[in-house]
Write an enzyme that holds these catalytic residues in place. Structure first.
Site, PDB file in Angstrom:
ATOM      1  N   CYS A 136      -3.536  -3.634   4.341  1.00 20.43           N
ATOM      2  CA  CYS A 136      -2.664  -4.709   4.852  1.00 20.43           C
ATOM      3  C   CYS A 136      -3.050  -6.087   4.329  1.00 20.43           C
ATOM      4  CB  CYS A 136      -2.684  -4.725   6.371  1.00 20.43           C
ATOM      5  SG  CYS A 136      -2.175  -3.166   7.074  1.00 20.43           S
TER       6      CYS A 136
ATOM      7  N   HIS B 247      -2.867 -10.375  11.840  1.00 21.07           N
ATOM      8  CA  HIS B 247      -2.266  -9.130  11.350  1.00 21.07           C
ATOM      9  C   HIS B 247      -1.902  -8.289  12.578  1.00 21.07           C
ATOM     10  CE1 HIS B 247      -1.455  -5.342   9.606  1.00 21.07           C
ATOM     11  NE2 HIS B 247      -2.588  -4.788  10.023  1.00 21.07           N
TER      12      HIS B 247
ATOM     13  N   GLU C 209       0.847  -1.192   0.000  1.00 21.78           N
ATOM     14  CA  GLU C 209       0.000   0.000   0.000  1.00 21.78           C
ATOM     15  C   GLU C 209       0.882   1.240   0.000  1.00 21.78           C
ATOM     16  OE1 GLU C 209      -1.906   0.826   3.951  1.00 21.78           O
ATOM     17  OE2 GLU C 209      -1.579  -1.313   4.165  1.00 21.78           O
TER      18      GLU C 209
HETATM   19  P1  HMG Z   1      -4.808   6.244  21.241  1.00 18.33           P
HETATM   20  O1  HMG Z   1      -6.203   6.732  21.118  1.00 18.33           O
HETATM   21  O2  HMG Z   1      -3.764   7.292  21.389  1.00 18.33           O
HETATM   22  O3  HMG Z   1      -4.618   5.242  22.411  1.00 18.33           O
HETATM   23  O4  HMG Z   1      -4.456   5.410  19.934  1.00 18.33           O
HETATM   24  P2  HMG Z   1      -5.658   4.744  23.517  1.00 18.33           P
HETATM   25  O5  HMG Z   1      -6.041   5.852  24.389  1.00 18.33           O
HETATM   26  O6  HMG Z   1      -6.743   3.925  22.878  1.00 18.33           O
HETATM   27  O7  HMG Z   1      -4.690   3.773  24.333  1.00 18.33           O
HETATM   28  C1  HMG Z   1      -4.175   2.633  23.744  1.00 18.33           C
HETATM   29  C2  HMG Z   1      -4.022   1.594  24.832  1.00 18.33           C
HETATM   30  O8  HMG Z   1      -3.024   2.042  25.775  1.00 18.33           O
HETATM   31  C3  HMG Z   1      -5.280   1.357  25.668  1.00 18.33           C
HETATM   32  O9  HMG Z   1      -5.287  -0.005  26.001  1.00 18.33           O
HETATM   33  C4  HMG Z   1      -5.028   2.199  26.917  1.00 18.33           C
HETATM   34  O10 HMG Z   1      -5.757   1.754  28.049  1.00 18.33           O
HETATM   35  C5  HMG Z   1      -3.551   2.001  27.099  1.00 18.33           C
HETATM   36  P3  HMG Z   1      -6.556  -0.933  25.622  1.00 18.33           P
HETATM   37  O11 HMG Z   1      -7.732  -0.316  26.259  1.00 18.33           O
HETATM   38  O12 HMG Z   1      -6.693  -0.830  24.097  1.00 18.33           O
HETATM   39  O13 HMG Z   1      -6.201  -2.275  26.095  1.00 18.33           O
HETATM   40  N1  HMG Z   1      -2.891   3.074  27.863  1.00 18.33           N
HETATM   41  C6  HMG Z   1      -1.941   2.847  28.775  1.00 18.33           C
HETATM   42  N2  HMG Z   1      -1.375   1.697  29.200  1.00 18.33           N
HETATM   43  C7  HMG Z   1      -0.368   1.796  30.145  1.00 18.33           C
HETATM   44  N3  HMG Z   1       0.039   2.990  30.670  1.00 18.33           N
HETATM   45  C8  HMG Z   1      -0.509   4.141  30.236  1.00 18.33           C
HETATM   46  C9  HMG Z   1      -1.537   4.101  29.268  1.00 18.33           C
HETATM   47  N4  HMG Z   1      -2.271   5.038  28.629  1.00 18.33           N
HETATM   48  C10 HMG Z   1      -3.103   4.394  27.777  1.00 18.33           C
HETATM   49  N5  HMG Z   1      -0.077   5.302  30.773  1.00 18.33           N
HETATM   50  C11 HMG Z   1      -4.564   3.651  18.353  1.00 18.33           C
HETATM   51  C12 HMG Z   1      -4.357   4.017  19.794  1.00 18.33           C
HETATM   52  C13 HMG Z   1      -4.264   2.182  18.138  1.00 18.33           C
HETATM   53  C14 HMG Z   1      -6.024   3.939  17.949  1.00 18.33           C
HETATM   54  C15 HMG Z   1      -3.607   4.534  17.476  1.00 18.33           C
HETATM   55  O14 HMG Z   1      -2.279   4.185  17.752  1.00 18.33           O
HETATM   56  C16 HMG Z   1      -3.845   4.401  15.998  1.00 18.33           C
HETATM   57  O15 HMG Z   1      -4.692   5.087  15.429  1.00 18.33           O
HETATM   58  N6  HMG Z   1      -3.075   3.523  15.284  1.00 18.33           N
HETATM   59  C17 HMG Z   1      -3.208   3.309  13.861  1.00 18.33           C
HETATM   60  C18 HMG Z   1      -4.437   2.485  13.498  1.00 18.33           C
HETATM   61  C19 HMG Z   1      -4.322   1.031  13.906  1.00 18.33           C
HETATM   62  O16 HMG Z   1      -3.249   0.532  14.156  1.00 18.33           O
HETATM   63  N7  HMG Z   1      -5.456   0.301  13.871  1.00 18.33           N
HETATM   64  C20 HMG Z   1      -5.465  -1.105  14.196  1.00 18.33           C
HETATM   65  C21 HMG Z   1      -6.618  -1.880  13.549  1.00 18.33           C
HETATM   66  S1  HMG Z   1      -6.774  -1.512  11.789  1.00 18.33           S
HETATM   67  C22 HMG Z   1      -5.463  -2.378  11.054  1.00 18.33           C
HETATM   68  O17 HMG Z   1      -4.887  -3.223  11.661  1.00 18.33           O
HETATM   69  C23 HMG Z   1      -5.096  -2.000   9.661  1.00 18.33           C
HETATM   70  C24 HMG Z   1      -3.839  -1.178   9.527  1.00 18.33           C
HETATM   71  O18 HMG Z   1      -2.710  -1.988   9.738  1.00 18.33           O
HETATM   72  C25 HMG Z   1      -3.804  -0.535   8.137  1.00 18.33           C
HETATM   73  C26 HMG Z   1      -4.006  -1.413   6.921  1.00 18.33           C
HETATM   74  O19 HMG Z   1      -4.878  -2.239   6.825  1.00 18.33           O
HETATM   75  O20 HMG Z   1      -3.270  -1.163   5.978  1.00 18.33           O
HETATM   76  C27 HMG Z   1      -3.761  -0.025  10.499  1.00 18.33           C
END
Ligand code: HMG
Length: 438
Positions: free
Chosen positions: A117, A242, A85
């Site tokens: 992906c 993935h 991609e």
């Molecule tokens: P965010 O909103 O900044 O993070 O973004 P959050 O607030 O959701 O926190 C993440 C986790 O950290 C949570 O844990 C929090 O509790 C924890 P969970 O509830 O999920 O178990 N947390 C802490 N833990 C320890 N100490 C702390 C602390 N603070 C918070 N102090 C998000 C997270 C993944 C959304 C962001 O990184 C993002 O947008 N990433 C990119 C998108 C992504 O990876 N999506 C995954 C599914 S889609 C996919 O896999 C396809 C993809 O690969 C693309 C493709 O297909 O080509 C992305």
């Protein structure tokens, strides 16, 4: 299961950039608690490309290893598919460049596949069908995943970046992994959870919605696969998912465990964590170090599992979940092949990780800005060199007259570099130009 010709992966190799940034360094720079990245997302470090690396150089380096190190012959290749991609051109596929640079036979079909992906799984499945249909006539397919995962600076996605490539030979002697021939279990839904408009170098993402979509697609494809195959949750020795960030694999495993524990009579592990540690965690050690490789992430997991000798006794069954935002997903299975143990240490993932160079935050941002500058017409730099050449065989030198210019390091020069460390960075190079349409 219909038993047609056995088809699957005969050889696999990987390539990851020489540089990385520790997620603690990133957290410190953007004022985040490092535990959020280490524990909340489950990552440790992420691979960073330097100017001179691009999706094509990553793909070429991964594929070249198949021909240089293993007994794969160029003349046997009849199909090249690149799942990516991170296209470098709107018209010409990376597969065509790879074909030319590696000197593959003219009687060959070449194209790229794109669905976020899911792109490499589309390539793998297409290659397997090509073999099964008889069109291959004994030839083999070269399937490559290559991607650079990039989000905006200081965005929530930034700690989930990464880069790398995986190359695989698909054919009828699946010594590494035989793909089981069950009816397909796929899922598609038009979604706006993650995308990258042509005018951007970074993805736009609705992160939390993308997690929900991923899990919904997992549920749907797993249920379909279970129905078609008759396999139970217990029947998989390993479950690979993935991996956009390592904690996502945990969320995926937990979902299946909770659903299936209710419907199946017991499980050999009473505790979800223990089961996860035994059946998914062993495939994640490299993802934790590299970050997201988009189309390549699932196959980095496969390479990780295969690289550890103790984890790959013959005939073990692996379950795979591939997810591409947008979205398309598939669940499928494979069995570890008879020659898998001969691959110990050959994939080279651990060695590549051991030889990486750490970046501070300023260098990480500089690398990124310089890499992006090279994407503009007129950016060609004849004297461009990598900060550290490592085992590099090809450099992207920028764009001149709308043509991407690559510099290829000849075999003789690479051998000298190997023999004489002082010659590092002094290779003779041949310029190789390819046209881009913009
Ligand atoms: P965010 O909103 O900044 O993070 O973004 P959050 O607030 O959701 O926190 C993440 C986790 O950290 C949570 O844990 C929090 O509790 C924890 P969970 O509830 O999920 O178990 N947390 C802490 N833990 C320890 N100490 C702390 C602390 N603070 C918070 N102090 C998000 C997270 C993944 C959304 C962001 O990184 C993002 O947008 N990433 C990119 C998108 C992504 O990876 N999506 C995954 C599914 S889609 C996919 O896999 C396809 C993809 O690969 C693309 C493709 O297909 O080509 C992305």
């Amino acid at each position: 299961m219909t038993t047609r010709i056995p088809v699957g992966i005969e050889a696999i190799s990987t390539h990851i950039p020489r540089h990385f940034i520790d997620l603690k360094t990133l957290a410190k720079a953007n004022g985040t608690d490092p535990d959020k990245y280490y524990h909340g997302l489950g990552g440790r470090r992420m691979a960073v490309i330097q100017p001179g690396e691009d999706p094509l150089t990553l793909a070429v380096e991964a594929a070249r290893k198949l021909f240089d190190r293993y007994s794969v012959k160029r003349k046997d290749i009849g199909l090249v598919i690149v799942g990516t991609e991170t296209a470098i051109d709107a018209a010409k596929p990376i597969a065509a460049y790879v074909h030319g640079i590696l000197g593959l036979p003219g009687e060959c079909r070449t194209f790229d596949t794109k669905h976020a992906c899911y792109g490499c799984t589309a390539a793998l499945k297409t290659a397997a069908d090509w073999c099964r249909s008889g069109s291959a006539r004994g030839r083999k397919a070269l399937v490559i995943a290559t991607d650079i995962a990039r989000y905006d600076n200081d965005s929530p996605g930034e700690p989930t970046q990464g880069a790398g490539a995986v190359a695989m030979i698909v054919g009828q002697s699946p010594a590494l992994l035989a793909l089981e021939d069950y009816p397909e279990a796929v899922f598609t839904e038009d979604a706006m959870d993650f995308w990258r408009p042509h005018y951007r170098t970074t993805a736009v993402v609705d992160g939390h919605a993308s997690i929900d979509n991923y899990l919904k697609a997992l549920e749907s494809t797993y249920r379909r696969f279970k129905h078609e195959s008759g396999l139970a949750f217990e029947d998989y020795d390993y479950l690979l998912f993935h991996v956009p960030f390592p904690k996502m694999a945990f969320k995926a495993f937990r979902l299946l465990y909770e659903r299936e524990m209710k419907s199946e009579n017991g499980n050999r592990f009473e505790n979800m964590e223990t089961d996860y540690r035994a059946r998914s965690w062993p495939a994640l050690w490299a993802n934790i170090e590299i970050g997201n490789v988009y189309a390549g992430s699932l196959y980095i997991s496969l390479a990780s599992l295969l690289e550890k000798q103790s984890l790959r006794p013959q005939s073990r069954r692996l379950g795979f979940f591939s997810y591409g935002s947008g979205c398309c997903a598939e669940f499928f299975s494979g069995r570890v092949g008879p020659d898998a143990s001969a691959w110990e240490g050959k994939i080279g993932l651990q060695e590549a990780l051991d030889n990486r160079i750490e970046l501070d935050h300023a260098s990480y941002r500089r690398f990124r800005a310089e890499s992006e500058r090279l994407l503009k017409n007129g950016s060609f730099q004849e004297d461009l060199r990598l900060d550290d050449m490592g085992e590099a065989t090809i450099l992207f030198c920028g764009i001149r007259d709308h043509q991407r210019v690559y510099s290829i390091i000849p075999d003789s020069s690479r051998r000298r570099r190997h023999d004489d460390a002082a010659n590092k960075n002094k290779e003779e190079r041949e310029l190789f130009t390819v046209r881009v349409y913009s």
